[in-house]
Scaffold this motif. Structure first.
Motif, PDB file in Angstrom:
ATOM      1  N   ARG A 119       0.815  -1.219   0.000  1.00 60.32           N
ATOM      2  CA  ARG A 119       0.000   0.000   0.000  1.00 60.32           C
ATOM      3  C   ARG A 119       0.850   1.271   0.000  1.00 60.32           C
ATOM      4  O   ARG A 119       1.590   1.515   0.955  1.00 60.32           O
ATOM      5  N   SER A 121      -0.257   4.215   0.485  1.00 59.95           N
ATOM      6  CA  SER A 121      -0.748   5.087   1.547  1.00 59.95           C
ATOM      7  C   SER A 121      -0.089   4.801   2.889  1.00 59.95           C
ATOM      8  O   SER A 121      -0.056   5.661   3.770  1.00 59.95           O
ATOM      9  N   ASP A 169      -6.951  -1.232  -0.591  1.00 56.32           N
ATOM     10  CA  ASP A 169      -7.471   0.118  -0.835  1.00 56.32           C
ATOM     11  C   ASP A 169      -7.922   0.288  -2.280  1.00 56.32           C
ATOM     12  O   ASP A 169      -8.163   1.419  -2.726  1.00 56.32           O
TER      13      ASP A 169
END
Length: 639
Positions: A119, A121, A169
């Motif tokens: 990820r 993020s 996500d």
């Protein structure tokens, strides 16, 4: 637009082909790949089980992403190092050019499922693609140094790897990384050794990478795909079996409890298939059949205990004591199911074990002590003397906790066969070799054959001793009549003449049937006040095995079963009570063999011969109404 890009070096350090940690894994490419990939996927687990697939395939050279641009950098790199005459770099880039210019390029795809993906993020993408030697994983994760990401490059003739991810996500992106060496182009511009297949300067490319025509991810199938370009292994069966064997070596616990499933070249290793795989590949899987038995068998064959270790969280210990492969080691496993090392120095007890450390805080602290290879724990990795001292104590306490449980098991077990070198010092108070030494759990001082060691025998049973019901049979765990003289597997010696002796300690007079005078040639064996023996003419006899059975503690009834490692005429056993600081002569009231009375003088039992390799069964009555710790020494007049 996607392109290959090497940042300019701008006067920075010049780095060769071995500067990228890849060489660290070349000595064991496939085992290292299995370990590092398994660790990373387990750390990213989203659901159970984590599934990892290893599949090889080929593409035509034209299908290689931005092939011409990549080739230009590769040629420039080769020419630069050829001019410099650097042998390692020349050989590496010759190999890469040969691979790249072939009609087809071989790849290995590694895909994990039921993970979060990598990820952006969470900073995970930059850690994977652009960082080296650092890690931001959770405290209970396996990786802590950020070096394991180099393992796939060690399996690539092109030292090139592509990454593609589909995250929880709902992000899809990919990027390539190439490990070359510092080089100059035709214009003399110097570039760094690491290049990227990216957008712009170093941005990931949107969407999944599709190189393997047989594979695509469905919606919700989150995970990461790693493509190793120029995969170096041609033998499909060899690398696949080698990889699965390494998975078992490192993740046996995770596979067994259903947390991990691995597929390599179509062969599936999971909770259901692991027993069959171990059976078919025993020669490749060192001791994994032993560890599988530890996990799969139940009481009374395997003992299990869960405990809270010093308020830092739970540890689970499994101990097996009747497996022929027992090697007196405990496999230490972290929370994610990855084995770190084998702890040893539990000497002379026939057992093997597994310790799973599930406590969050304990995992956090141990992670700080791991070496970059994740094969050892050492306090030296901490910064301050106080931290190192506290960590050393924690490791020692953990080892002692395991040791104490082993003692508890063996004191409570009905009958156990022990090496003749002694059970009184079975579990010495010393750390295993891999705590502070360089052998990473490998015991370089393996216990020698008991026949080649000391003849002293100590059987300790101070808390819950070795006992059986009164009679001629052991418990249900032992074969019926295993210790019965008629069934003991060897000839029973006849009654012999006594050995004379003197003692300052007063003992009851033996029955008249055991007081016939000695032969003139009989050796003189005299017990000392401390329980030892003054021997001038007698020969010490080495014992290879010894078994002590308490048949009635209230009456002092014991059965001694021993196997001598050498022949001995007119033999004797000296029996001593073993205390904390000294040994004292035992008080022997009666002794018999195969129903015939033996001769007793003070703490000596005599009147028999030793025959090498044949069991000798003695029924002994000692003047005690409580459990005792005993030492035995064996002697004979001649071989």
């Amino acid at each position: 637009m996607a392109n290959w890009r090497f940042p300019k070096n701008d006067g920075g350090e010049q780095r060769g082909i071995n500067a990228n940690y890849d060489a660290k894994f070349r000595g064991a490419r496939i085992p290292s790949l299995a370990r590092e990939i398994g660790q990373n996927s387990m750390d990213a687990r989203n659901h159970k089980p984590v599934r990892i697939e290893f599949s090889s395939f080929t593409i035509t050279a034209e299908m290689f992403p931005e092939r011409e641009q990549y080739k230009k950098y590769l040629v420039d790199c080769f020419n630069y190092w050829k001019k410099r005459g650097q042998k390692n770099e020349i050989q590496a880039f010759q190999r890469a050019l040969k691979c790249f210019e072939a009609g087809k390029i071989r790849f290995l795809r590694i895909s994990d499922h039921n993970t979060t993906g990598v990820r952006p993020s969470q900073g995970e993408w930059d850690q994977l693609i652009r960082s080296s030697g650092s890690s931001n994983k959770a405290d209970d994760a396996g990786g802590s140094y950020g070096l394991g990401k180099a393992a796939p490059f060690a399996c690539s003739d092109l030292t090139t790897v592509f990454y593609s991810t589909y995250t929880v996500d709902e992000e899809k992106l990919h990027q390539g990384v190439v490990h070359f060496a510092t080089f100059e182009d035709a214009d003399g511009q110097e570039y760094q050794n690491v290049g990227y297949f990216c957008e712009g300067k170093n941005a990931p490319i949107k969407g999944e990478l599709s190189l393997d025509a047989s594979f695509n991810r469905q919606p919700g199938d989150y995970g990461t795909d790693i493509y190793i370009a120029g995969f170096t292994f041609d033998d499909e069966d060899e690398w696949a079996v080698q990889l699965l064997a390494s998975v078992l070596d490192n993740f046996l616990f995770a596979v067994y409890n259903g947390s991990l499933e691995v597929k390599a070249n179509g062969q599936v290793l999971n909770q259901k298939t692991m027993a069959g795989f171990i059976q078919e590949n025993k020669e490749r899987i060192e001791k994994q059949d032993l560890y599988y038995n530890i996990l799969s068998k139940k009481e009374p064959d395997v003992h299990h205990k869960t405990m809270d270790f010093q308020g830092l969280g739970n540890i689970d210990i499994w101990i097996i004591e009747n497996d022929p492969n027992c090697h007196r080691k405990v496999k230490m496993i972290r929370k994610n199911g990855m084995a770190i090392c084998d702890w040893n120095r539990f000497k002379n007890v026939p057992f093997a074990g597994i310790c799973w450390i599930s406590g969050a805080e304990l995992n956090k602290r141990l992670r700080m002590l791991e070496n970059p290879e994740h094969t050892d724990w050492k306090e030296d990795y901490l910064d301050t003397p106080k931290e190192r001292s506290e960590a050393k104590k924690m490791l020692k306490d953990l080892w002692r906790e395991i040791k104490n449980y082993i003692i508890e098991i063996f004191q409570a077990t009905t009958t156990k066969e022990l090496d003749a070198v002694g059970a009184g010092t079975l579990l010495p108070d010393e750390l295993p070799a891999n705590l502070g030494n360089k052998n990473s759990g490998v015991d370089n001082q393996e216990t020698q054959d008991p026949a080649n060691k000391a003849t002293s025998i100590t059987i300790t049973a101070k808390e819950t001793p070795i006992t059986v019901p009164d009679g001629n049979t052991d418990s249900a765990e032992v074969k019926p009549k295993a210790d019965s003289p008629a069934d003991d597997g060897g000839k029973q010696p006849g009654v012999k003449k006594p050995l004379t002796g003197k003692s300052k300690t007063s003992h009851p007079e033996p029955p008249s049937s055991r007081t016939e005078p000695p032969k003139p040639e009989s050796p003189q064996v005299t017990p000392s006040p401390q329980g030892g023996l003054h021997t001038e003419k007698n020969i010490p006899i080495q014992l290879s095995k010894f078994r002590l059975i308490c048949t009635n503690p209230d009456k002092g009834n014991y059965r001694m079963v021993t196997t001598p490692a050498m022949n001995g005429k007119d033999a004797a056993l000296a029996v001593m009570y073993s205390g904390e600081t000294e040994s004292l002569p035992a008080i022997i009231k009666q002794a018999s063999c195969a129903g015939k009375s033996l001769l007793i003088k003070d703490n000596l039992i005599s009147g028999f011969d030793f025959v090498k390799g044949e069991k000798l069964v003695l029924d002994v009555v000692m003047d005690t109404d409580t459990y005792c710790s005993v030492e035995v020494k064996a002697y004979a007049a001649e071989n």
